[in-house]
Design a protein around this motif. Sequence first.
Motif, short mmCIF file in Angstrom:
data_model
loop_
_atom_site.label_atom_id
_atom_site.label_comp_id
_atom_site.label_asym_id
_atom_site.label_seq_id
_atom_site.Cartn_x
_atom_site.Cartn_y
_atom_site.Cartn_z
N GLY A 134 45.54 75.70 38.83
CA GLY A 134 44.36 75.35 38.04
C GLY A 134 44.67 74.31 36.98
N LEU A 135 45.83 74.44 36.35
CA LEU A 135 46.24 73.47 35.34
C LEU A 135 46.42 72.08 35.95
CD1 LEU A 135 47.08 72.80 32.43
CD2 LEU A 135 49.40 73.52 33.04
N ALA A 136 47.01 72.03 37.13
CA ALA A 136 47.20 70.73 37.80
C ALA A 136 45.85 70.09 38.13
CB ALA A 136 48.03 70.92 39.06
N ILE A 137 44.92 70.88 38.63
CA ILE A 137 43.59 70.34 38.94
C ILE A 137 42.86 69.97 37.65
CG2 ILE A 137 41.32 70.92 39.90
CD1 ILE A 137 42.83 72.52 42.08
N PHE A 138 43.02 70.77 36.61
CA PHE A 138 42.41 70.47 35.31
C PHE A 138 42.88 69.12 34.78
CE2 PHE A 138 43.01 70.51 30.70
CZ PHE A 138 41.68 70.61 30.27
N VAL A 139 44.20 68.92 34.79
CA VAL A 139 44.77 67.66 34.30
C VAL A 139 44.23 66.49 35.12
CG1 VAL A 139 46.93 66.33 34.16
CG2 VAL A 139 46.87 68.69 33.33
N SER A 140 44.21 66.64 36.42
CA SER A 140 43.73 65.58 37.30
C SER A 140 42.26 65.27 37.08
CB SER A 140 43.98 65.98 38.75
OG SER A 140 43.54 64.98 39.60
N ALA A 141 41.44 66.31 37.03
CA ALA A 141 40.00 66.12 36.83
C ALA A 141 39.72 65.52 35.46
CB ALA A 141 39.26 67.44 36.99
N ARG A 142 40.51 65.88 34.49
CA ARG A 142 40.35 65.31 33.14
C ARG A 142 40.65 63.82 33.16
NH1 ARG A 142 38.37 64.40 28.68
NH2 ARG A 142 39.43 64.80 26.75
N ASP A 166 37.19 71.37 31.79
CA ASP A 166 36.85 72.78 31.97
C ASP A 166 37.95 73.46 32.80
OD1 ASP A 166 35.74 75.27 32.45
OD2 ASP A 166 33.76 74.49 32.98
N TYR A 167 38.84 74.17 32.11
CA TYR A 167 39.98 74.81 32.77
C TYR A 167 39.52 75.92 33.72
CZ TYR A 167 44.54 77.08 33.28
OH TYR A 167 45.69 77.63 33.78
N SER A 168 38.53 76.71 33.33
CA SER A 168 38.08 77.79 34.21
C SER A 168 37.47 77.22 35.50
CB SER A 168 37.08 78.70 33.49
OG SER A 168 35.93 77.98 33.11
N HIS A 169 36.79 76.09 35.41
CA HIS A 169 36.25 75.42 36.59
C HIS A 169 37.40 75.00 37.52
CE1 HIS A 169 32.96 73.31 38.65
NE2 HIS A 169 33.82 72.33 38.86
N ALA A 170 38.48 74.52 36.93
CA ALA A 170 39.65 74.10 37.72
C ALA A 170 40.33 75.30 38.39
CB ALA A 170 40.64 73.36 36.83
N ILE A 171 40.37 76.43 37.71
CA ILE A 171 40.99 77.62 38.31
C ILE A 171 40.17 78.09 39.51
CG2 ILE A 171 41.49 80.08 37.92
CD1 ILE A 171 42.29 79.31 35.06
#
Length: 116
Positions: A19-27, A34-39
Amino acid sequence: MVSIIGSLVAFVVALLIGGLAIFVSARLIVDVDDYSHAIVTALLGAIAWALTSWIPLLGPILALIAWVWVINWRYPGGWGTAAAIGLIAWLAALIILLVLNAVLGLGVGAFGVPGT
Protein backbone atom coordinates in the motif's frame (compact mmCIF):
# COMPACT_ATOMS: atom_id res chain seq x y z
CA MET A 1 -1.74 -20.65 17.10
CA VAL A 2 1.60 -18.81 17.07
CA SER A 3 2.14 -19.59 13.38
CA ILE A 4 -1.31 -18.25 12.52
CA ILE A 5 -0.58 -14.99 14.32
CA GLY A 6 2.86 -14.79 12.70
CA SER A 7 1.35 -15.35 9.27
CA LEU A 8 -1.31 -12.71 9.92
CA VAL A 9 1.30 -10.18 11.06
CA ALA A 10 3.46 -10.94 8.00
CA PHE A 11 0.42 -10.48 5.73
CA VAL A 12 -0.51 -7.14 7.33
CA VAL A 13 3.07 -5.85 7.16
CA ALA A 14 3.39 -6.92 3.51
CA LEU A 15 0.02 -5.30 2.69
CA LEU A 16 1.06 -2.06 4.39
CA ILE A 17 4.31 -2.06 2.40
CA GLY A 18 2.46 -2.73 -0.88
CA GLY A 19 0.00 0.00 0.00
CA LEU A 20 2.84 2.39 0.79
CA ALA A 21 4.43 1.73 -2.60
CA ILE A 22 1.15 2.41 -4.40
CA PHE A 23 0.55 5.47 -2.20
CA VAL A 24 3.96 6.94 -3.09
CA SER A 25 3.40 6.24 -6.78
CA ALA A 26 -0.13 7.64 -6.88
CA ARG A 27 1.04 10.72 -5.00
CA LEU A 28 3.77 11.33 -7.57
CA ILE A 29 1.77 10.51 -10.71
CA VAL A 30 -1.80 11.72 -10.03
CA ASP A 31 -1.42 13.71 -6.78
CA VAL A 32 -3.80 11.46 -4.82
CA ASP A 33 -2.94 11.56 -1.13
CA ASP A 34 -4.91 8.69 0.46
CA TYR A 35 -3.00 5.83 2.10
CA SER A 36 -6.11 3.78 2.92
CA HIS A 37 -7.17 3.99 -0.74
CA ALA A 38 -3.73 2.65 -1.71
CA ILE A 39 -4.00 -0.24 0.76
CA VAL A 40 -7.38 -1.28 -0.66
CA THR A 41 -5.92 -0.97 -4.17
CA ALA A 42 -3.02 -3.24 -3.17
CA LEU A 43 -5.42 -5.81 -1.75
CA LEU A 44 -7.71 -5.74 -4.81
CA GLY A 45 -4.69 -5.86 -7.14
CA ALA A 46 -3.35 -8.91 -5.33
CA ILE A 47 -6.73 -10.62 -5.64
CA ALA A 48 -6.89 -9.80 -9.37
CA TRP A 49 -3.37 -11.17 -9.76
CA ALA A 50 -4.22 -14.38 -7.89
CA LEU A 51 -7.36 -14.96 -9.95
CA THR A 52 -5.56 -14.69 -13.29
CA SER A 53 -1.90 -15.65 -12.86
CA TRP A 54 -2.57 -19.40 -12.75
CA ILE A 55 -3.96 -19.53 -16.30
CA PRO A 56 -1.61 -21.58 -18.50
CA LEU A 57 0.56 -19.69 -21.00
CA LEU A 58 -1.21 -16.32 -20.77
CA GLY A 59 -1.52 -16.14 -16.98
CA PRO A 60 1.33 -13.74 -16.20
CA ILE A 61 0.33 -11.33 -18.98
CA LEU A 62 -3.35 -11.46 -18.01
CA ALA A 63 -2.40 -11.00 -14.35
CA LEU A 64 -0.37 -7.89 -15.15
CA ILE A 65 -3.23 -6.48 -17.22
CA ALA A 66 -5.67 -7.25 -14.40
CA TRP A 67 -3.39 -5.54 -11.85
CA VAL A 68 -3.05 -2.43 -14.01
CA TRP A 69 -6.82 -2.52 -14.61
CA VAL A 70 -7.39 -2.36 -10.83
CA ILE A 71 -5.10 0.67 -10.62
CA ASN A 72 -6.89 2.23 -13.61
CA TRP A 73 -10.25 1.63 -11.92
CA ARG A 74 -9.13 3.05 -8.56
CA TYR A 75 -7.21 6.14 -9.72
CA PRO A 76 -7.91 8.97 -12.18
CA GLY A 77 -6.35 8.89 -15.63
CA GLY A 78 -6.26 6.26 -18.31
CA TRP A 79 -4.38 3.06 -18.93
CA GLY A 80 -1.09 4.89 -19.48
CA THR A 81 -1.40 6.64 -16.13
CA ALA A 82 -2.28 3.35 -14.45
CA ALA A 83 0.75 1.66 -16.02
CA ALA A 84 2.96 4.52 -14.82
CA ILE A 85 1.53 4.20 -11.30
CA GLY A 86 2.20 0.46 -11.43
CA LEU A 87 5.78 0.89 -12.62
CA ILE A 88 6.61 3.53 -10.01
CA ALA A 89 4.86 1.44 -7.33
CA TRP A 90 7.03 -1.52 -8.27
CA LEU A 91 10.20 0.58 -8.06
CA ALA A 92 9.05 2.13 -4.77
CA ALA A 93 8.33 -1.32 -3.34
CA LEU A 94 11.81 -2.54 -4.30
CA ILE A 95 13.42 0.46 -2.59
CA ILE A 96 11.23 0.15 0.52
CA LEU A 97 11.96 -3.56 0.78
CA LEU A 98 15.67 -3.05 0.21
CA VAL A 99 15.82 -0.57 3.09
CA LEU A 100 13.58 -2.58 5.45
CA ASN A 101 15.24 -5.90 4.78
CA ALA A 102 18.80 -4.51 4.87
CA VAL A 103 18.38 -2.27 7.91
CA LEU A 104 15.86 -4.23 9.97
CA GLY A 105 16.39 -7.69 8.49
CA LEU A 106 12.65 -8.31 8.25
CA GLY A 107 12.67 -10.52 5.15
CA VAL A 108 9.19 -9.43 4.04
CA GLY A 109 7.64 -8.79 0.64
CA ALA A 110 5.16 -6.24 -0.63
CA PHE A 111 1.67 -7.72 -0.96
CA GLY A 112 -0.26 -6.17 -3.81
CA VAL A 113 2.76 -5.23 -5.92
CA PRO A 114 3.77 -8.04 -8.29
CA GLY A 115 7.35 -9.19 -8.45
CA THR A 116 8.41 -7.90 -5.04
